[in-house]
Design a protein around this motif. Structure first.
Motif, PDB file in Angstrom:
ATOM      1  N   ARG A 113      11.409   4.877  13.757  1.00 31.58           N
ATOM      2  CA  ARG A 113      11.062   4.993  15.183  1.00 31.58           C
ATOM      3  C   ARG A 113       9.660   4.441  15.449  1.00 31.58           C
ATOM      4  O   ARG A 113       9.436   3.792  16.478  1.00 31.58           O
ATOM      5  N   TYR A 114       8.758   4.679  14.530  1.00 26.53           N
ATOM      6  CA  TYR A 114       7.394   4.177  14.722  1.00 26.53           C
ATOM      7  C   TYR A 114       7.358   2.654  14.644  1.00 26.53           C
ATOM      8  O   TYR A 114       6.645   1.996  15.415  1.00 26.53           O
ATOM      9  N   LYS A 115       8.138   2.087  13.736  1.00 26.65           N
ATOM     10  CA  LYS A 115       8.192   0.635  13.619  1.00 26.65           C
ATOM     11  C   LYS A 115       8.653  -0.005  14.931  1.00 26.65           C
ATOM     12  O   LYS A 115       8.178  -1.075  15.323  1.00 26.65           O
ATOM     13  N   GLN A 116       9.570   0.659  15.631  1.00 22.16           N
ATOM     14  CA  GLN A 116      10.068   0.130  16.899  1.00 22.16           C
ATOM     15  C   GLN A 116       9.057   0.302  18.034  1.00 22.16           C
ATOM     16  O   GLN A 116       9.110  -0.420  19.035  1.00 22.16           O
ATOM     17  N   ALA A 117       8.126   1.274  17.853  1.00 23.13           N
ATOM     18  CA  ALA A 117       7.188   1.597  18.936  1.00 23.13           C
ATOM     19  C   ALA A 117       5.916   0.762  18.904  1.00 23.13           C
ATOM     20  O   ALA A 117       5.183   0.725  19.889  1.00 23.13           O
ATOM     21  N   VAL A 118       5.636   0.097  17.775  1.00 26.08           N
ATOM     22  CA  VAL A 118       4.393  -0.663  17.656  1.00 26.08           C
ATOM     23  C   VAL A 118       4.702  -2.144  17.538  1.00 26.08           C
ATOM     24  O   VAL A 118       5.797  -2.541  17.132  1.00 26.08           O
ATOM     25  N   ASP A 119       3.713  -2.958  17.887  1.00 26.54           N
ATOM     26  CA  ASP A 119       3.928  -4.412  17.903  1.00 26.54           C
ATOM     27  C   ASP A 119       3.141  -5.121  16.808  1.00 26.54           C
ATOM     28  O   ASP A 119       2.744  -6.282  16.972  1.00 26.54           O
ATOM     29  N   LYS A 120       2.901  -4.414  15.704  1.00 28.50           N
ATOM     30  CA  LYS A 120       2.221  -5.046  14.577  1.00 28.50           C
ATOM     31  C   LYS A 120       2.886  -4.603  13.283  1.00 28.50           C
ATOM     32  O   LYS A 120       3.531  -3.551  13.226  1.00 28.50           O
ATOM     33  N   PRO A 121       2.758  -5.401  12.243  1.00 26.41           N
ATOM     34  CA  PRO A 121       3.383  -5.021  10.975  1.00 26.41           C
ATOM     35  C   PRO A 121       2.728  -3.776  10.381  1.00 26.41           C
ATOM     36  O   PRO A 121       1.532  -3.552  10.539  1.00 26.41           O
ATOM     37  N   LEU A 122       3.537  -2.973   9.700  1.00 22.10           N
ATOM     38  CA  LEU A 122       3.056  -1.753   9.067  1.00 22.10           C
ATOM     39  C   LEU A 122       3.052  -1.919   7.556  1.00 22.10           C
ATOM     40  O   LEU A 122       3.892  -2.632   6.983  1.00 22.10           O
ATOM     41  N   ASP A 123       2.103  -1.287   6.919  1.00 23.55           N
ATOM     42  CA  ASP A 123       1.997  -1.298   5.468  1.00 23.55           C
ATOM     43  C   ASP A 123       2.529   0.051   4.970  1.00 23.55           C
ATOM     44  O   ASP A 123       1.831   1.057   5.012  1.00 23.55           O
ATOM     45  N   ILE A 124       3.794   0.063   4.535  1.00 26.43           N
ATOM     46  CA  ILE A 124       4.450   1.311   4.140  1.00 26.43           C
ATOM     47  C   ILE A 124       4.940   1.181   2.705  1.00 26.43           C
ATOM     48  O   ILE A 124       5.706   0.269   2.384  1.00 26.43           O
ATOM     49  N   GLN A 125       4.490   2.089   1.860  1.00 24.62           N
ATOM     50  CA  GLN A 125       4.969   2.140   0.481  1.00 24.62           C
ATOM     51  C   GLN A 125       5.725   3.442   0.261  1.00 24.62           C
ATOM     52  O   GLN A 125       5.221   4.529   0.576  1.00 24.62           O
ATOM     53  N   LEU A 126       6.934   3.328  -0.268  1.00 28.66           N
ATOM     54  CA  LEU A 126       7.703   4.504  -0.659  1.00 28.66           C
ATOM     55  C   LEU A 126       7.382   4.803  -2.123  1.00 28.66           C
ATOM     56  O   LEU A 126       7.663   3.982  -3.008  1.00 28.66           O
ATOM     57  N   ILE A 127       6.760   5.946  -2.372  1.00 26.90           N
ATOM     58  CA  ILE A 127       6.318   6.302  -3.724  1.00 26.90           C
ATOM     59  C   ILE A 127       7.464   6.984  -4.450  1.00 26.90           C
ATOM     60  O   ILE A 127       7.858   8.099  -4.122  1.00 26.90           O
ATOM     61  N   ARG A 128       8.010   6.303  -5.471  1.00 26.73           N
ATOM     62  CA  ARG A 128       9.199   6.792  -6.169  1.00 26.73           C
ATOM     63  C   ARG A 128       8.780   7.367  -7.525  1.00 26.73           C
ATOM     64  O   ARG A 128       8.556   6.640  -8.490  1.00 26.73           O
ATOM     65  N   LEU A 129       8.687   8.690  -7.587  1.00 25.20           N
ATOM     66  CA  LEU A 129       8.207   9.384  -8.789  1.00 25.20           C
ATOM     67  C   LEU A 129       9.342   9.889  -9.666  1.00 25.20           C
ATOM     68  O   LEU A 129       9.139  10.802 -10.467  1.00 25.20           O
ATOM     69  N   ASP A 130      10.508   9.321  -9.492  1.00 25.44           N
ATOM     70  CA  ASP A 130      11.654   9.627 -10.346  1.00 25.44           C
ATOM     71  C   ASP A 130      12.286   8.315 -10.785  1.00 25.44           C
ATOM     72  O   ASP A 130      12.069   7.265 -10.167  1.00 25.44           O
ATOM     73  N   ALA A 131      13.093   8.377 -11.834  1.00 23.54           N
ATOM     74  CA  ALA A 131      13.735   7.171 -12.355  1.00 23.54           C
ATOM     75  C   ALA A 131      15.044   6.859 -11.636  1.00 23.54           C
ATOM     76  O   ALA A 131      15.737   5.908 -12.001  1.00 23.54           O
ATOM     77  N   TRP A 132      15.358   7.651 -10.616  1.00 24.02           N
ATOM     78  CA  TRP A 132      16.609   7.479  -9.875  1.00 24.02           C
ATOM     79  C   TRP A 132      16.403   8.061  -8.482  1.00 24.02           C
ATOM     80  O   TRP A 132      15.442   8.783  -8.231  1.00 24.02           O
ATOM     81  N   ASP A 133      17.303   7.768  -7.564  1.00 25.45           N
ATOM     82  CA  ASP A 133      17.182   8.303  -6.214  1.00 25.45           C
ATOM     83  C   ASP A 133      17.198   9.829  -6.191  1.00 25.45           C
ATOM     84  O   ASP A 133      18.145  10.450  -6.690  1.00 25.45           O
ATOM     85  N   THR A 134      16.191  10.423  -5.582  1.00 25.74           N
ATOM     86  CA  THR A 134      16.234  11.840  -5.276  1.00 25.74           C
ATOM     87  C   THR A 134      17.071  12.022  -4.005  1.00 25.74           C
ATOM     88  O   THR A 134      17.344  11.058  -3.295  1.00 25.74           O
ATOM     89  N   PRO A 135      17.498  13.264  -3.697  1.00 20.30           N
ATOM     90  CA  PRO A 135      18.327  13.460  -2.495  1.00 20.30           C
ATOM     91  C   PRO A 135      17.696  12.908  -1.225  1.00 20.30           C
ATOM     92  O   PRO A 135      18.394  12.355  -0.366  1.00 20.30           O
ATOM     93  N   SER A 136      16.366  13.035  -1.074  1.00 16.77           N
ATOM     94  CA  SER A 136      15.723  12.601   0.171  1.00 16.77           C
ATOM     95  C   SER A 136      15.806  11.092   0.370  1.00 16.77           C
ATOM     96  O   SER A 136      15.819  10.605   1.508  1.00 16.77           O
ATOM     97  N   PHE A 137      15.851  10.336  -0.717  1.00 15.39           N
ATOM     98  CA  PHE A 137      16.002   8.885  -0.599  1.00 15.39           C
ATOM     99  C   PHE A 137      17.474   8.484  -0.591  1.00 15.39           C
ATOM    100  O   PHE A 137      17.872   7.537   0.093  1.00 15.39           O
ATOM    101  N   LYS A 138      18.271   9.210  -1.345  1.00 12.12           N
ATOM    102  CA  LYS A 138      19.686   8.870  -1.446  1.00 12.12           C
ATOM    103  C   LYS A 138      20.377   8.913  -0.088  1.00 12.12           C
ATOM    104  O   LYS A 138      21.222   8.063   0.222  1.00 12.12           O
ATOM    105  N   VAL A 139      20.005   9.891   0.760  1.00 12.97           N
ATOM    106  CA  VAL A 139      20.662  10.006   2.062  1.00 12.97           C
ATOM    107  C   VAL A 139      20.229   8.896   3.029  1.00 12.97           C
ATOM    108  O   VAL A 139      20.824   8.747   4.102  1.00 12.97           O
ATOM    109  N   HIS A 140      19.205   8.134   2.645  1.00 14.16           N
ATOM    110  CA  HIS A 140      18.761   7.002   3.468  1.00 14.16           C
ATOM    111  C   HIS A 140      18.870   5.693   2.691  1.00 14.16           C
ATOM    112  O   HIS A 140      18.055   4.786   2.858  1.00 14.16           O
TER     113      HIS A 140
END
Length: 371
Positions: A113-140
């Motif tokens: 939603r924030y990406k759609q609301a702003v008119d400039k590129p965002l610097d977003i890093q998803l920090i993955r501290l597991d060797a596989w998808d956790t539930p919070s990432f798996k559902v997305h």
């Protein structure tokens, strides 16, 4: 001062997505970098937030219930207070926030939603501290490939990429450690750690046990020590200065059935235990992998919770950084094997950098290129 602040997006629902974020926040602040940390539960409807403790209690009481809850994980959209989300998005836009480090995938729809609301590129890093998808990432799973995913433990590589601590102090030499075993069940106190405590205590091992509930504290035997987080603390609350904090620690002692609690204050009481222990014994959560690597601690891994922890266990063992509890038991709890793992941890630690240091260096380079 660094001119490019970063917003760390964490969750208090799992300490595995909160403690590493707090470590990075503390590290960046100590280096003069502007940083803020937000906890997702502060956007929940109050009645939803109040149910979290009951859910934790149920998961702690029955590991099979915890496993089922893991399998039923779904997006948290219905838990969010829409007015609170809109206020947050407006505040980001007004402040020109564009740099994020994200420790749980449940933030992704808000970022969309924030990406759609702003008119400039965002610097977003998803920090993955597991060797596989956790539930919070798996559902997305349909959304996260569009982001910069920073995998600390890439299953295609037999070497972790980074670690996160509040400072950058090296591991304590193994010979200088107290030699105790540190046992816990993660932030929710789940898994098979309780039976492990009973077994090792019976064999006379010196244990430091992190309990989920004071009722778990056994009678003092002179060699087993019990600790826990302050029961009234929760990750989504702030202190008197408006800051999120690490959990304050308590030392528990039960003598002749009477339980006494001794406040230890700062979270450094726990990290001091980590630095001094001979091994961690716990389920293979991502934050504990980070502790193992950060402090050079052999990881004796208990039964995993979910597919991501199953992959964590296989990865850590394949890297030579840990051993499954049943295998270590079959080796008659070999101290020599733990020392070999410690040396492997030191070797890995020597060839990688603190993530906060890497982050600051990469952002400085970006600033030079844009000037």
């Amino acid at each position: 001062m660094h001119s490019t602040p970063i917003t760390l997006l964490a969750s208090g629902n799992s300490l595995g997505a909160y403690i590493p974020a707090m470590h990075l926040y503390t590290y960046l602040q100590s280096r003069g970098a502007g940083a803020d940390i937000l906890v997702l539960e502060n956007l929940y409807h109050e009645e939803v937030r109040l149910k979290i403790h009951a859910t934790k209690k149920a998961f702690h009481a029955d590991f099979s219930v915890a496993r089922m809850g893991h399998k039923l994980a779904k997006p948290v959209d219905s838990s969010l207070d829409e007015e609170a989300v809109q206020r947050l998005l407006r505040s980001w836009k007004q402040a020109g926030v564009f740099r994020f480090a994200v420790f749980t995938g449940f933030w992704i729809p808000i970022l969309e939603r924030y990406k759609q609301a702003v008119d400039k590129p965002l610097d977003i890093q998803l920090i993955r501290l597991d060797a596989w998808d956790t539930p919070s990432f798996k559902v997305h799973k349909q959304l996260y490939p569009g982001y910069d995913n920073v995998w600390f433990y890439d299953s295609s590589k037999l070497s972790p990429s980074s670690y996160i601590t509040s400072d950058n102090v090296g591991p304590l030499p193994y010979a200088e450690r107290a030699g105790r075993l540190l046992i816990h069940g993660g932030g929710w106190g789940i898994g098979t750690y309780a039976s492990t405590i009973t077994e090792l205590r019976r064999l006379g091992y010196h244990l430091d046990v992190i309990v989920y509930d004071p009722s778990e504290v056994g009678e003092d035997d002179g060699i087993t020590r019990y600790y826990g987080a302050e029961p009234s603390w929760d990750p989504w609350s702030r202190d008197a200065l408006g800051r999120h904090t690490f959990p304050p620690m308590i030392r528990y002692v039960r003598r002749r059935g009477v339980l006494s609690a001794f406040p230890l204050g700062a979270y450094s009481a726990y990290t001091d235990l980590l630095r001094n222990c001979a091994a961690i014994i716990s389920k293979p959560g991502g934050a504990t992998l980070n502790d193992s690597l950060s402090y050079g601690i052999p990881f004796v891994m208990l039964e995993p919770f979910g597919d991501h922890e199953l992959h964590n266990s296989a990865y850590w063992e394949s890297c030579g950084l840990g051993v499954r509890f049943d295998k270590w038991k079959a080796q008659d709890f070999s101290k020599l094997h733990l020392e070999g793992i410690y040396r492997c941890l030191l070797g890995q630690r020597a060839i990688i950098n603190h993530f906060g240091e890497e982050y600051l260096c990469s952002r400085k380079q970006q600033l030079r290129l844009t000037k």
